[in-house]
Enzyme design. Structure first.
Site, PDB file in Angstrom:
ATOM      1  CE  LYS A   1       7.645  -5.438  -7.612  1.00 51.94           C
ATOM      2  NZ  LYS A   1       6.636  -6.494  -7.388  1.00 51.94           N
TER       3      LYS A   1
ATOM      4  NE  ARG B   1       7.561  -8.230 -13.422  1.00 50.53           N
ATOM      5  CZ  ARG B   1       6.871  -7.215 -12.928  1.00 50.53           C
ATOM      6  NH1 ARG B   1       7.333  -5.993 -13.055  1.00 50.53           N
ATOM      7  NH2 ARG B   1       5.743  -7.413 -12.288  1.00 50.53           N
TER       8      ARG B   1
ATOM      9  NE  ARG C   1       0.764  -9.888 -12.060  1.00 52.07           N
ATOM     10  CZ  ARG C   1       0.166  -9.025 -11.240  1.00 52.07           C
ATOM     11  NH1 ARG C   1      -1.113  -9.147 -10.958  1.00 52.07           N
ATOM     12  NH2 ARG C   1       0.844  -8.030 -10.737  1.00 52.07           N
TER      13      ARG C   1
HETATM   14  P1  AMP Z   1       3.553  -4.652 -12.196  1.00 50.81           P
HETATM   15  O1  AMP Z   1       2.688  -3.450 -12.137  1.00 50.81           O
HETATM   16  O2  AMP Z   1       5.000  -4.363 -11.881  1.00 50.81           O
HETATM   17  O3  AMP Z   1       3.023  -5.812 -11.391  1.00 50.81           O
HETATM   18  O4  AMP Z   1       3.563  -5.142 -13.728  1.00 50.81           O
HETATM   19  C1  AMP Z   1       2.369  -5.547 -14.361  1.00 50.81           C
HETATM   20  C2  AMP Z   1       2.702  -6.311 -15.635  1.00 50.81           C
HETATM   21  O5  AMP Z   1       3.443  -5.470 -16.525  1.00 50.81           O
HETATM   22  C3  AMP Z   1       3.573  -7.539 -15.464  1.00 50.81           C
HETATM   23  O6  AMP Z   1       2.833  -8.694 -15.087  1.00 50.81           O
HETATM   24  C4  AMP Z   1       4.196  -7.675 -16.847  1.00 50.81           C
HETATM   25  O7  AMP Z   1       3.272  -8.209 -17.773  1.00 50.81           O
HETATM   26  C5  AMP Z   1       4.422  -6.208 -17.226  1.00 50.81           C
HETATM   27  N1  AMP Z   1       5.762  -5.757 -16.785  1.00 50.81           N
HETATM   28  C6  AMP Z   1       6.045  -4.791 -15.866  1.00 50.81           C
HETATM   29  N2  AMP Z   1       7.365  -4.649 -15.711  1.00 50.81           N
HETATM   30  C7  AMP Z   1       7.951  -5.555 -16.538  1.00 50.81           C
HETATM   31  C8  AMP Z   1       9.288  -5.922 -16.814  1.00 50.81           C
HETATM   32  N3  AMP Z   1      10.322  -5.328 -16.189  1.00 50.81           N
HETATM   33  N4  AMP Z   1       9.498  -6.918 -17.724  1.00 50.81           N
HETATM   34  C9  AMP Z   1       8.493  -7.523 -18.365  1.00 50.81           C
HETATM   35  N5  AMP Z   1       7.193  -7.237 -18.139  1.00 50.81           N
HETATM   36  C10 AMP Z   1       6.920  -6.263 -17.231  1.00 50.81           C
END
Ligand code: AMP
Length: 193
Positions: free
Chosen positions: A14, A89, A147
């Site tokens: 993404k 999410r 995750r």
């Molecule tokens: P990402 O970089 O998108 O993989 O996000 C890393 C981590 O940030 C995730 O595993 C969540 O702990 C937190 N996170 C990011 N976006 C969200 C969201 N929309 N809702 C809840 N937690 C989020």
């Protein structure tokens, strides 16, 4: 003006694809994960709150994430359109986003769903963790597996949700970065046609 969402499991690509598309279309790229990582680096209250959830592969509470996104989308640079990467999410966040869109008199133009099977994801995430030099503490095999569990339970229902709304485009995220990029660009062209 376009409002687009990148949807998909962790490690689907993404962030990579959102960056390409944001550059091509001149859209604001908003990654909630990056926003939290910045907040952690700066030691802000939001960062402190988010870190324990992130380190365990859990979702940061909706109230924290929604507030962050709502505030960010009020800024001037979001007027020309934006691309959300990692948000929404879960269904509650999707409803919060609908509220923001309605308030701004806009709608979602499309949701780009990058489909990738679990075995490919784990391998990609572990590799990204090794290459990040510790910048992504959640990119270990153990946290990645958690995750994915969280993704299946909370985020995957959004695929059906956006499919029912008629805005979802499903793309094969196992292809090469260039092939996925071409498919993403073609899908977005198709949306404005
Ligand atoms: P990402 O970089 O998108 O993989 O996000 C890393 C981590 O940030 C995730 O595993 C969540 O702990 C937190 N996170 C990011 N976006 C969200 C969201 N929309 N809702 C809840 N937690 C989020």
């Amino acid at each position: 003006m376009s409002q687009l969402v990148f949807l998909g499991p962790p490690g689907a690509g993404k962030g990579t694809q959102a960056k390409f598309l944001a550059e091509e279309k001149g859209l604001l790229h908003l990654s909630t994960g990056d926003m939290f990582r910045n907040a952690i680096a700066k030691g802000t209250p939001t960062g402190v709150q988010a870190k324990s959830y992130m380190d365990q592969g859990q979702l940061v509470p909706d109230s924290v994430v929604d507030a962050l996104v709502v505030e960010r989308l009020k800024e001037d640079d979001a007027r020309g359109g934006y691309l959300l990467d990692g948000y929404p999410r879960n269904l509650s966040q999707a409803e919060a986003l609908d509220g923001v869109l309605a308030e701004h008199g806009t709608k979602l133009d499309g949701v780009l769903f990058l489909d990738v099977p679990d075995d490919v994801l784990i391998a990609r995430i572990v590799k990204r963790g090794e290459e990040s030099g510790g910048a992504r503490a959640d990119d270990t095999e153990e946290v990645a597996r958690e995750r994915l569990v969280v993704y299946r339970e909370h985020t995957e229902p959004l695929v059906k949700h956006y499919e029912a709304a008629g805005v979802l485009v499903r793309l094969d995220g196992t292809k090469s970065i260039d092939d996925v990029k071409a498919a993403v660009f073609a899908a977005v062209e198709g949306m404005s046609a």
